[in-house]
Design a protein around this motif. Structure first.
Motif, PDB file in Angstrom:
ATOM      1  N   TYR C 412       0.838  -1.201   0.000  1.00  0.00           N
ATOM      2  CA  TYR C 412       0.000   0.000   0.000  1.00  0.00           C
ATOM      3  C   TYR C 412       0.874   1.253   0.000  1.00  0.00           C
ATOM      4  CZ  TYR C 412      -4.179  -2.746   1.101  1.00  0.00           C
ATOM      5  OH  TYR C 412      -5.221  -3.621   1.053  1.00  0.00           O
ATOM      6  N   LEU C 413       1.897   1.212   0.836  1.00  0.00           N
ATOM      7  CA  LEU C 413       2.797   2.353   0.943  1.00  0.00           C
ATOM      8  C   LEU C 413       3.480   2.616  -0.397  1.00  0.00           C
ATOM      9  CD1 LEU C 413       4.015   4.310   3.134  1.00  0.00           C
ATOM     10  CD2 LEU C 413       5.973   2.770   3.131  1.00  0.00           C
ATOM     11  N   LEU C 414       3.960   1.508  -1.012  1.00  0.00           N
ATOM     12  CA  LEU C 414       4.634   1.647  -2.309  1.00  0.00           C
ATOM     13  C   LEU C 414       3.692   2.245  -3.346  1.00  0.00           C
ATOM     14  CD1 LEU C 414       6.756  -1.615  -2.627  1.00  0.00           C
ATOM     15  CD2 LEU C 414       7.577   0.736  -2.468  1.00  0.00           C
ATOM     16  N   ILE C 415       2.454   1.751  -3.349  1.00  0.00           N
ATOM     17  CA  ILE C 415       1.485   2.249  -4.332  1.00  0.00           C
ATOM     18  C   ILE C 415       1.208   3.731  -4.078  1.00  0.00           C
ATOM     19  CG2 ILE C 415      -0.934   2.115  -5.047  1.00  0.00           C
ATOM     20  CD1 ILE C 415      -0.749  -0.899  -4.748  1.00  0.00           C
ATOM     21  N   THR C 416       1.033   4.066  -2.823  1.00  0.00           N
ATOM     22  CA  THR C 416       0.772   5.463  -2.483  1.00  0.00           C
ATOM     23  C   THR C 416       1.938   6.346  -2.916  1.00  0.00           C
ATOM     24  OG1 THR C 416      -0.376   4.614  -0.563  1.00  0.00           O
ATOM     25  CG2 THR C 416       0.025   6.973  -0.617  1.00  0.00           C
ATOM     26  N   PHE C 436      -4.293  14.862  -4.532  1.00  0.00           N
ATOM     27  CA  PHE C 436      -4.801  13.943  -5.541  1.00  0.00           C
ATOM     28  C   PHE C 436      -4.792  12.519  -5.005  1.00  0.00           C
ATOM     29  CE2 PHE C 436      -4.616  11.349  -9.339  1.00  0.00           C
ATOM     30  CZ  PHE C 436      -5.484  11.993 -10.192  1.00  0.00           C
ATOM     31  N   THR C 437      -3.663  12.124  -4.408  1.00  0.00           N
ATOM     32  CA  THR C 437      -3.532  10.771  -3.884  1.00  0.00           C
ATOM     33  C   THR C 437      -4.545  10.526  -2.775  1.00  0.00           C
ATOM     34  OG1 THR C 437      -1.194  10.998  -4.357  1.00  0.00           O
ATOM     35  CG2 THR C 437      -1.856   9.102  -3.052  1.00  0.00           C
ATOM     36  N   ILE C 438      -4.661  11.506  -1.889  1.00  0.00           N
ATOM     37  CA  ILE C 438      -5.638  11.368  -0.810  1.00  0.00           C
ATOM     38  C   ILE C 438      -7.032  11.195  -1.406  1.00  0.00           C
ATOM     39  CG2 ILE C 438      -6.780  12.594   1.082  1.00  0.00           C
ATOM     40  CD1 ILE C 438      -4.056  13.775   1.796  1.00  0.00           C
ATOM     41  N   GLY C 439      -7.304  11.969  -2.449  1.00  0.00           N
ATOM     42  CA  GLY C 439      -8.596  11.867  -3.115  1.00  0.00           C
ATOM     43  C   GLY C 439      -8.862  10.455  -3.605  1.00  0.00           C
ATOM     44  N   ILE C 440      -7.850   9.875  -4.251  1.00  0.00           N
ATOM     45  CA  ILE C 440      -7.996   8.520  -4.781  1.00  0.00           C
ATOM     46  C   ILE C 440      -8.213   7.532  -3.632  1.00  0.00           C
ATOM     47  CG2 ILE C 440      -6.818   6.700  -6.052  1.00  0.00           C
ATOM     48  CD1 ILE C 440      -6.438   8.619  -8.025  1.00  0.00           C
ATOM     49  N   ILE C 442      -9.444   8.126  -0.721  1.00  0.00           N
ATOM     50  CA  ILE C 442     -10.789   8.296  -0.174  1.00  0.00           C
ATOM     51  C   ILE C 442     -11.801   7.601  -1.080  1.00  0.00           C
ATOM     52  CG2 ILE C 442     -12.606   9.986   0.296  1.00  0.00           C
ATOM     53  CD1 ILE C 442     -10.408  11.842   1.342  1.00  0.00           C
ATOM     54  N   ALA C 443     -11.651   7.805  -2.383  1.00  0.00           N
ATOM     55  CA  ALA C 443     -12.569   7.177  -3.329  1.00  0.00           C
ATOM     56  C   ALA C 443     -12.548   5.666  -3.134  1.00  0.00           C
ATOM     57  CB  ALA C 443     -12.176   7.526  -4.751  1.00  0.00           C
ATOM     58  N   PHE C 444     -11.348   5.142  -2.994  1.00  0.00           N
ATOM     59  CA  PHE C 444     -11.160   3.705  -2.822  1.00  0.00           C
ATOM     60  C   PHE C 444     -11.863   3.234  -1.546  1.00  0.00           C
ATOM     61  CE2 PHE C 444      -8.778  -0.086  -1.705  1.00  0.00           C
ATOM     62  CZ  PHE C 444      -8.728  -0.738  -2.915  1.00  0.00           C
ATOM     63  N   LEU C 445     -11.611   3.967  -0.461  1.00  0.00           N
ATOM     64  CA  LEU C 445     -12.204   3.591   0.816  1.00  0.00           C
ATOM     65  C   LEU C 445     -13.721   3.673   0.769  1.00  0.00           C
ATOM     66  CD1 LEU C 445      -9.705   5.194   3.350  1.00  0.00           C
ATOM     67  CD2 LEU C 445     -10.005   2.798   2.747  1.00  0.00           C
ATOM     68  N   GLY C 790     -19.681   5.898  -7.710  1.00  0.00           N
ATOM     69  CA  GLY C 790     -18.644   6.526  -8.522  1.00  0.00           C
ATOM     70  C   GLY C 790     -19.010   7.943  -8.908  1.00  0.00           C
ATOM     71  N   ILE C 791     -20.248   8.141  -9.288  1.00  0.00           N
ATOM     72  CA  ILE C 791     -20.688   9.472  -9.707  1.00  0.00           C
ATOM     73  C   ILE C 791     -20.623  10.449  -8.534  1.00  0.00           C
ATOM     74  CG2 ILE C 791     -22.735  10.796 -10.395  1.00  0.00           C
ATOM     75  CD1 ILE C 791     -23.390   8.426 -12.281  1.00  0.00           C
ATOM     76  N   LEU C 792     -21.036   9.971  -7.376  1.00  0.00           N
ATOM     77  CA  LEU C 792     -20.981  10.847  -6.206  1.00  0.00           C
ATOM     78  C   LEU C 792     -19.538  11.237  -5.884  1.00  0.00           C
ATOM     79  CD1 LEU C 792     -23.678   9.341  -3.844  1.00  0.00           C
ATOM     80  CD2 LEU C 792     -23.748  11.469  -5.140  1.00  0.00           C
ATOM     81  N   ILE C 793     -18.640  10.257  -5.995  1.00  0.00           N
ATOM     82  CA  ILE C 793     -17.228  10.553  -5.740  1.00  0.00           C
ATOM     83  C   ILE C 793     -16.729  11.568  -6.764  1.00  0.00           C
ATOM     84  CG2 ILE C 793     -14.907   9.577  -5.873  1.00  0.00           C
ATOM     85  CD1 ILE C 793     -16.126   7.007  -4.649  1.00  0.00           C
TER      86      ILE C 793
END
Lengths: 229, 228, 851
Positions: C412-416, C436-440, C442-445, C790-793
């Protein structure tokens, strides 16, 4: 007589839905090198679990499994893998051939793992012994159940194991095929002088061994020497 | 694409500043040497003009030629206070609109220096002449006793001979008509001399302004010394 | 007993691992193709976008080059002196010279005169772009004879045509062409006065270049392609500075003409990155499913003595190999797509996009593809290490938890880190990348949580009273071996990405439209005197033109800041006030309210001054910072001779991004109404003809008013905006297609999950219709929920992007969103059903054996 497998106070429990389920309860026995043994018992009695523990596929909750003088409980996963590769052969109810490998390659894998020479020739030789020399390039799905199990026999003997574990080797085969496979199993075993531990429902098969261990409700309830012994 | 708009904006910004420093419209402030609330009893000489009077581009507005004139006045021990009412970019039309505001203060000597920006923008000479006349009329109406001085102007030769000629002719005509003391060309000895002008080639440097101031003083001296 | 002696040490046999990897892949190639396809399309998109971007950058660079017309332009207000002259004469491969000045020219035909900007040209300038004229040839041929090029508006205004003549100074020139567009035209000079080009060899004869003439001397250079212009200008800078000359390069012009290209590149990077992330989703889910299917094989190998690490390596090798193949195919595909597309769409293309093969883009694409394959495959791959050989005895997938491993945190760390780094490379801002990363994340979570919640709820809500098909269909969502999480996450992320692209695209397109829309002012009237403003506005309206803005402007000076004068500031530098604050002449306005482009950031706006009190003024943010002046500080202004004490009442933030008059200092009403002032009026003229007509009318009635027509400049900008708009659409469409492909791949990989069950049901006698319904229900629910989430995100993400990254108003068009929602839901169902088609049409045994 040399003891190849020594089991003492072996217990296996599972946690399930908050309850402790005892699958094996204080099992003790030893297996002499070169002997043939059957473990029998009703479904759910714990015989397959016992086999898994003996072969180092699983870890005991308590007790000792000593194979060829090695305490399996003290080994790492990688060391267990090597023990399997060096000393153990397997035969499974559902054959467990690698579907992406040809019959020949399936037989070659244990040898390749050991980094031996003349692998192909030796594997072909083994296939010949099980009567499948001409099917070496076929994939498991192209073989019948009996043929698959014969490949699996060839694979089990390929690394010249000290002990061979068979889990219901005839469970998925019709009577006629079963007979052929069992004969082959015992013939090869005799030739190689391998210790055989077979888990089975099949009393005919069990009767062919020298010793029958009966398991019921996780306990070893009987340990009989057969006429063969 | 928010930044795209900036292209447009910067064009306008550049435009304004370009105009500002060339001579065009967006006015820039006047500086008065004396404040209107000054309680001096001195008489007032008001320089009403454009960037040349305001001292555009000089480090300090006090380097502009009206200040040079003030020094001369002081040296001559005359009791006159110079008010610099120059506004950069001022055209004759702008001056006409501004004159009422400026004339709120008392004026004893009125020095008119406007028209250069009209000339550089090619505004018809009749228009310039009419505006300047209106300014003179306003002064005359409010301070009939004020002495009037007109500083003449010319446009650079690149404007074309015909226009340059008729532009130059505005000033002697006005001076004669209104009985003003007349200096034919404010930038005499300075205009067109690169070393005396700023980078833009149009506004005198401090040194240039000194020469201009001296020249203006030559004319003004007699006006200040003359009795009514 | 020391057991380690008995176990012989075995080294890892790398070639054998490769062989196993190859063998193992043999029967799975069709499945691996899904993985490959995720990579292929992701990388193809990326390479296409990168290539496109590089080419576009070149194209746009070339366009930027046409704005200046040369690699280097040097200009000064004086003839070059002896020190600089030799340098100017030796620079570059190709040189041109230009003398520019304003002059009154004469139109013999109509006997009119007009102030114009005369440009005397010599040499091949412009090197980039051309003097666009009517007729075309005139742009270059005029230099060879006594002829001139006349600005279009000017020609219209004075009703002159080709072969008429104009008199510049003492020389009469034949009009060889009407000037449409001039490269290197800044609009500044053309705004003040329309342009007339003449050949330089006649300049002397015109008599306009004399002592005292105000002439701008420009030198244009073209350099060999290899020349490092930046380095060159750095060394030239002090020399030119000493000679009072300015220079401009394409680079500096690009920077000066706004960071619009930056915005474009940023958007394209985002699009590229989204395509890539879509690929990542595909990779992760494909490998996840793939490894699940491999559990049995891995368990067998483990039984035969293959170490956990060896099993891991076998599949890692496979993934790397496939990653490379996929990336290379993707790069090839991307390159060809970027070749084909402009060809196919030629008729719709407003510009010709060059399609050079960009090896840089290909290299980047392949490298990224491999890194991404590994990174996103790692998560399922590391779980291989935990697959117990016991699985040979009892197949129980539930016990094989594919994610519970401490190593997964490392992955996870490497991907982040990868996402942050990659984003940084695209966006060039750590802040933006982290957001941007945090956004992704959050979307994932959010998606994972949604899936988890769904499974929980389904377990609770499914009633035994429901029909069997409903129960079975919905129960599929939580039963063991379910695909709920993986599908919701991948479909949801795809939807979110696609939707974000839609939103951002429409936001950006809206912005572009805004600047080129009809009401954007393109003509400025200034020097409107008090008393004229009403009449001018009336005249403007009578001509059918809008009065976009009309403001009074008063010029003032600053005398004191908190009691300190210029002299004080010069003496005491600790005051942190620039002495320039006092020399500057401020153009200010007065009004009773703030405009739409302003925002009060500190203090309170006061719209009316009270008699006898300090005047409450509003200052602009930068002015406040530059001079360390803040709310409550006291200023004394000199309003053309009148001293006016003022206090800073508010600080304003001004959006300079609009064609408008904006001010550093704004006065309240009630103070400056009587002060000398002039007015500025902004209007929009629809065409050159109207412009000329309007100018004629204004000049006739108000000769003192000066007019700047920005039409020419705005035309250039408009065409640029059109092109950029097209590119945005093109790129977005491309990524959206990619997203849909990955979506298809995501659903398709689930085929192997459900096929066994469907076969079983079929074996048990379920009808085609029943299996069809069960499958349809399951996929419909998955599709609807994923798309909605997805649309809401995307909605939240775009809002944030619009607000903080693009600083544009957020508005969305719901129609495409609804359409997108329907399409994604439907696609999920259709693909899901297509997966089961095999089960429906073939006898169960065939499938059981074949699988």
């Amino acid at each position: 007589m040399e003891t190849i497998l020594h089991i003492s106070n072996l217990t296996k429990t599972y946690q399930s839905a908050g309850r402790t389920l005892t699958v094996l309860d204080d099992i003790n026995f030893s297996v002499a090198a070169g002997s043939t043994n059957a473990i029998v018992g009703p479904s759910g009695s714990g015989k397959t679990t016992l086999l898994g523990l003996c072969a180092g596929l699983d870890r005991a909750s308590s007790g000792i499994v000593e194979l060829n003088g090695i305490d399996l409980g003290k080994l790492s996963e990688d060391q267990l893998a090597q023990v399997r590769n060096q000393y153990i052969g397997f035969i499974f109810q559902n054959f467990q051939l690698l579907p992406t490998l040809t019959a020949l390659e399936n037989v070659m894998v244990p040898l390749e793992l050991r980094g031996e020479k003349n692998i192909r020739a030796r594997a072909l030789d083994l296939l010949d012994k099980v009567g499948l020399a001409d099917r070496g390039h076929h994939y498991p799905t192209q073989l019948s159940g009996g043929e698959q199990q014969r490949v699996s026999l060839a694979r089990a003997f390929s690394n010249a194991p000290r002990i061979l574990f068979a889990d219901e080797p005839t469970g998925n085969l019709d009577a006629e095929t079963s007979e052929k496979v069992v004969k082959l199993l015992f013939d090869l075993n005799k030739e190689a002088g391998t210790t055989l531990v077979v888990v089975t429902h099949d009393l005919d098969l069990a009767a062919k061994t020298q010793r029958i261990l009966r398991i019921k409700g996780g306990k070893l309830v009987a340990d009989d020497v057969t006429v063969n012994g | 694409m928010r930044k795209l708009n900036i292209i447009c904006l910067s064009i306008i910004a550049v435009l304004f500043s370009a105009c500002g420093d060339k001579k065009a419209a967006p006015v820039e402030a006047a500086v008065t040497v004396a404040k209107p609330d000054s309680t001096s009893t001195d008489k007032t000489v008001l320089f009403f003009g454009d960037s040349l009077t305001a001292g555009y581009g000089l480090d300090d507005p006090s380097q502009a030629y009206p200040s040079v004139v003030q020094t001369k006045i002081d040296e001559a021990k005359l009791h006159y206070k110079v008010v610099n009412a120059g506004v950069s970019g001022e055209t004759s039309a702008g001056g006409k609109a501004r004159i009422a505001w400026i004339l709120k203060q008392k004026v004893d000597v009125f020095v008119l220096e406007l028209g250069a920006n009209d000339g550089l923008r090619g505004i018809p000479v009749t228009e310039t002449m009419q505006n300047l006349q209106a300014i003179i009329d306003a002064v005359k109406a409010k301070y009939p006793n004020a002495k009037l001085v007109l500083l003449g102007m010319q446009v650079p030769p690149n404007m074309g001979g015909k226009y340059a000629y008729s532009f130059k002719a505005i000033f002697p005509g006005l001076a004669a008509k209104n009985n003003m003391t007349f200096m034919p060309f404010l930038l005499e000895d300075v205009g067109g001399v690169p070393s005396l002008n700023q980078k833009d080639g149009i506004h005198p440097t401090a040194e240039g302004a000194k020469i201009v101031g001296n020249n203006v003083w030559q004319i003004l001296q007699s006006v200040l010394l003359s009795k009514n | 007993m020391d057991t380690t002696h008995i176990i012989s040490k075995r080294k890892i046999n790398i070639p054998w691992l490769f062989e196993m990897a190859l063998r193992d892949s043999r029967k799975n190639r069709s499945r691996l193709f899904l993985f490959i396809s995720a990579i292929i399309f992701g990388i193809a998109a990326l390479v296409a976008i990168y290539s496109f971007r590089y080419n576009l950058q070149n194209d746009i660079n070339a366009q930027a080059a046409t704005l200046i017309g040369a690699d280097l332009a040097i200009s000064g207000n004086r003839p070059a002196d002896a020190t600089i002259s030799p340098l100017l004469k030796t620079l570059g491969e190709n040189r041109s010279e230009e003398r520019a000045f304003v002059s009154m020219i004469y139109f013999p035909k109509t006997q009119g005169t007009r102030l114009v900007q005369v440009k005397a040209l010599q040499g091949d300038f412009p090197y980039y772009g051309s003097l666009e004229t009517e007729p075309v040839a005139a742009g270059t041929s005029f230099k060879t004879s006594k002829s001139a090029l006349v600005d279009k508006t000017l020609a219209l205004q004075f009703n002159v045509h080709v072969n008429d003549s104009i008199k510049v100074g003492e020389v009469t020139f034949l009009i060889a062409g009407i000037l449409d567009k001039a490269p290197g035209q800044t609009g500044v000079s053309s705004g003040v006065a329309p342009i007339v080009y003449i050949p330089m060899q006649y300049l002397e004869q015109t008599g306009l270049s004399k002592k005292g003439s105000r002439i701008t001397y420009s030198y244009y250079y073209k350099f060999d392609k290899k020349t490092d212009i930046a380095k060159l200008t750095k060394s030239l800078d002090p020399k030119l500075d000493k000679a009072d000359m300015n220079y401009e390069t394409i680079e500096s012009r690009k920077q000066n003409t706004g960071r619009s290209f930056g915005d474009l590149t940023r958007f394209l990077s985002l699009v590229g990155f989204i395509a890539l992330l879509l690929g990542c989703v595909g990779v992760a889910s494909a490998i996840h499913i793939y490894i699940r299917e491999k559990i049995a094989s891995i368990a067998i190998m483990r039984c035969l003595g293959v170490k956990a690490s060896e099993a891991f390596l076998i599949y890692l090798i496979q993934i790397i190999g496939i990653g490379i193949i996929g990336s290379v195919i993707g790069a090839a595909l991307g390159t060809s797509i970027q070749h084909i597309l402009p060809m196919v769409m030629k008729d719709f293309l407003p510009i010709t996009i060059s399609t050079d093969i960009s090896w840089l883009a290909i290299g980047q694409g392949v490298l990224l593809g491999v890194i991404i394959s590994i990174l996103f495959a790692l998560l399922p791959l590391i779980s291989i290490r935990n697959i117990s050989p016991l699985n040979t005895l009892r197949i129980n997938y539930d016990e094989v938890n594919l994610v519970r491993d401490p190593f997964r945190w490392l992955v996870y760390l490497l991907i982040t880190l990868f996402i942050i780094t990659f984003t940084f490379l695209q966006l060039d801002s750590w802040m933006a990348s982290i957001f941007f990363t945090i956004g992704i994340l959050i979307a994932f979570l959010v998606l994972t949580f949604t899936a988890w919640l769904l499974m929980k709820l389904m377990r609770v809500f499914i009633k035994s009273t429901w029909g069997y098909l409903f129960r079975q269909g919905f129960a599929n969502l939580y039963r063991p071996n379910n695909q709920t999480i993986i599908l919701i996450v991948s479909i949801g992320l795809s939807t979110a990405f696609i939707c974000t692209l839609f939103f951002i695209q429409s936001i950006l397109m809206g912005q572009v439209k805004l600047s080129s829309s009809g009401n954007q002012p393109n003509m400025i009237l200034f020097d409107i005197q008090t008393g004229q403003e009403q009449a001018v506005a009336k005249l403007t309206k009578r001509q059918g033109l809008p009065v976009v803005q009309q403001v009074p402007i008063v010029t003032i000076r600053l005398d004191k800041i908190n009691g300190k004068t210029e002299a004080d500031v010069k003496k005491d530098t600790s005051l942190k006030i620039s002495p320039r604050a006092f020399t500057y002449e401020y153009r200010v306005t007065y009004r009773d309210s703030v405009t739409t482009t302003e925002k009060i950031v500190k203090g309170n706006w006061v719209g009316k001054a009270e008699v006898g009190k300090e005047i409450p003024v509003s200052i602009e943010e930068n002015f406040s910072k530059r001079n360390h002046v803040n709310v409550g500080d006291h200023l004394v202004f000199n309003v053309q001779g009148v001293s006016m004490p003022a206090v800073v009442a508010s600080v304003r933030q001004v959006n300079w991004g609009k064609i408008q008059t904006n001010f550093q200092i704004v006065f309240p009403t009630g103070v400056l109404e009587d002060a000398p002032q002039f007015h500025v009026l902004l209007t929009h003229v629809p065409s050159a003809k109207v412009s000329a007509q309007f100018q004629r009318a204004v000049v006739k009635q108000f000769p003192n008013i000066s007019i700047i027509d920005l039409g020419l400049v705005l035309n250039v900008i408009d065409s640029l905006l059109d092109k950029i708009g097209y590119v945005i659409r093109f790129m977005s469409a491309f990524s959206i297609i990619t997203g849909i492909v990955v979506l298809i791949a995501s659903v398709r990989i689930s085929k192997y999950q459900r096929i066994q069950e469907s076969v079983l049901l079929r074996t048990l006698g379920a009808s085609r219709k029943q299996i069809f319904t069960i499958t349809a229900l399951e996929y419909l629910f998955l599709g609807v929920l994923s798309a909605l989430t997805g649309i809401l995100i995307a909605f939240a993400g775009s809002w944030l992007l619009a607000k903080y990254s693009f600083e544009a108003p957020f508005s969305i068009n719901w129609v495409p969103v609804v359409i997108l929602f329907l399409i994604i839901s439907l696609l999920t169902v259709i693909i899901g059903l297509l997966n089961s088609r095999g089960v429906l049409n073939k006898p169960p045994l065939e499938i059981l054996r074949g699988n």
